[in-house]
Design a protein around this motif. Sequence first.
Motif, PDB file in Angstrom:
ATOM      1  N   ALA A  40      67.414  23.256 -57.315  1.00  0.00           N
ATOM      2  CA  ALA A  40      65.988  22.974 -57.166  1.00  0.00           C
ATOM      3  C   ALA A  40      65.134  23.830 -58.095  1.00  0.00           C
ATOM      4  O   ALA A  40      63.935  23.592 -58.224  1.00  0.00           O
ATOM      5  CB  ALA A  40      65.562  23.211 -55.719  1.00  0.00           C
ATOM      6  N   VAL A  41      65.745  24.822 -58.736  1.00  0.00           N
ATOM      7  CA  VAL A  41      64.992  25.736 -59.603  1.00  0.00           C
ATOM      8  C   VAL A  41      65.016  25.221 -61.033  1.00  0.00           C
ATOM      9  O   VAL A  41      66.072  25.122 -61.652  1.00  0.00           O
ATOM     10  CB  VAL A  41      65.583  27.162 -59.545  1.00  0.00           C
ATOM     11  N   THR A  42      63.844  24.898 -61.533  1.00  0.00           N
ATOM     12  CA  THR A  42      63.743  24.345 -62.882  1.00  0.00           C
ATOM     13  C   THR A  42      63.466  25.445 -63.910  1.00  0.00           C
ATOM     14  O   THR A  42      63.070  26.554 -63.566  1.00  0.00           O
ATOM     15  CB  THR A  42      62.609  23.309 -62.972  1.00  0.00           C
ATOM     16  N   GLU A  43      63.668  25.108 -65.162  1.00  0.00           N
ATOM     17  CA  GLU A  43      63.376  26.058 -66.238  1.00  0.00           C
ATOM     18  C   GLU A  43      61.894  26.431 -66.236  1.00  0.00           C
ATOM     19  O   GLU A  43      61.530  27.582 -66.505  1.00  0.00           O
ATOM     20  CB  GLU A  43      63.749  25.455 -67.588  1.00  0.00           C
ATOM     21  N   GLN A  44      61.030  25.469 -65.919  1.00  0.00           N
ATOM     22  CA  GLN A  44      59.589  25.733 -65.894  1.00  0.00           C
ATOM     23  C   GLN A  44      59.231  26.774 -64.827  1.00  0.00           C
ATOM     24  O   GLN A  44      58.363  27.631 -65.048  1.00  0.00           O
ATOM     25  CB  GLN A  44      58.819  24.432 -65.642  1.00  0.00           C
ATOM     26  N   MET A  45      59.883  26.698 -63.667  1.00  0.00           N
ATOM     27  CA  MET A  45      59.645  27.685 -62.613  1.00  0.00           C
ATOM     28  C   MET A  45      60.029  29.080 -63.096  1.00  0.00           C
ATOM     29  O   MET A  45      59.274  30.050 -62.918  1.00  0.00           O
ATOM     30  CB  MET A  45      60.466  27.345 -61.369  1.00  0.00           C
ATOM     31  N   VAL A  46      61.204  29.180 -63.685  1.00  0.00           N
ATOM     32  CA  VAL A  46      61.699  30.475 -64.149  1.00  0.00           C
ATOM     33  C   VAL A  46      60.793  31.045 -65.233  1.00  0.00           C
ATOM     34  O   VAL A  46      60.428  32.221 -65.217  1.00  0.00           O
ATOM     35  CB  VAL A  46      63.145  30.341 -64.669  1.00  0.00           C
ATOM     36  N   ARG A  47      60.390  30.199 -66.179  1.00  0.00           N
ATOM     37  CA  ARG A  47      59.528  30.658 -67.266  1.00  0.00           C
ATOM     38  C   ARG A  47      58.154  31.080 -66.739  1.00  0.00           C
ATOM     39  O   ARG A  47      57.584  32.073 -67.212  1.00  0.00           O
ATOM     40  CB  ARG A  47      59.383  29.557 -68.319  1.00  0.00           C
ATOM     41  N   ALA A  48      57.626  30.343 -65.772  1.00  0.00           N
ATOM     42  CA  ALA A  48      56.313  30.672 -65.213  1.00  0.00           C
ATOM     43  C   ALA A  48      56.343  32.019 -64.510  1.00  0.00           C
ATOM     44  O   ALA A  48      55.417  32.830 -64.628  1.00  0.00           O
ATOM     45  CB  ALA A  48      55.865  29.579 -64.246  1.00  0.00           C
ATOM     46  N   ALA A  49      57.410  32.293 -63.761  1.00  0.00           N
ATOM     47  CA  ALA A  49      57.520  33.562 -63.047  1.00  0.00           C
ATOM     48  C   ALA A  49      57.753  34.719 -64.018  1.00  0.00           C
ATOM     49  O   ALA A  49      57.102  35.767 -63.932  1.00  0.00           O
ATOM     50  CB  ALA A  49      58.646  33.504 -62.020  1.00  0.00           C
TER      51      ALA A  49
END
Length: 257
Positions: A40-49
């Motif tokens: 459920a964890v996308t690259e966009q989530m990781v980059r945003a955090a």
Amino acid sequence: NDDGSIRGVQLSGGKVVETRHVIANCSPHLVYGKMLEKKAVTEQMVRAANSRTFAGRGFTLFLGLNKSAQELGITSHNYFIYDTADTVKQYDLMKKVSTNHVQATVCLNNAWPECSPVGTCMMYFTTMFMSDDWGNVSETEYFKKKDEVAEDMIRVFERETGCRIRDAIEEISVASPTTYARYCGHPEGVIYGYETAGWDSLMPRMMMMKEDALLNPGIRFAGGYAMRSSGYSSAYISGDLSGRQTVGDLKKGAQGE
């Protein structure tokens, strides 16, 4: 679900609460890194955090004293003590455990006299470290370093206020950034969310609420990491905003939108 959407929350005891909407009063780093299934964890989530910077890591000293605030000469509810009035220099000093002598100190009895028995009072001292320097403290030095910082807080308070509190200490407890990380799940012991500076200040966060919500449908955030940043009033407002927005999400879902 297979599409990565929220389907429930599993409690530590194993019980599952089925829901499609979650408000997280904690760090996106914690939610994305430990609480969501990896799919459920996308690259966009990781980059945003990871694009964000952590704010102050907390250190708190709690004291129970066997004399009243009046006996000790403590007349105020809040005391803010700094090393310098130069804010840039002060910020830099707060990056190191060895150079940080800032404290925000409260004597709760001067706001609520009945909070402890007659003839006693309670105090708590808080400082923040503006880097992960506490992570450089070794396991063998950990308890010694906690005691050193606590001792320094008491010394600075006595020096700046003229109040002698040391001999009246009956109970003492110390929470370091490691304590906050262990018991609260805060990355690096952060107690002030993400740093509100440059591109990640309050106004950009407010303007990006819609886009941020699309990063992780079904999850909204409240507290210091959310759109209003840190502080009591901001945390309350963020909870109100996220709650209202979640009600809106529920209504849209019921309408099939």
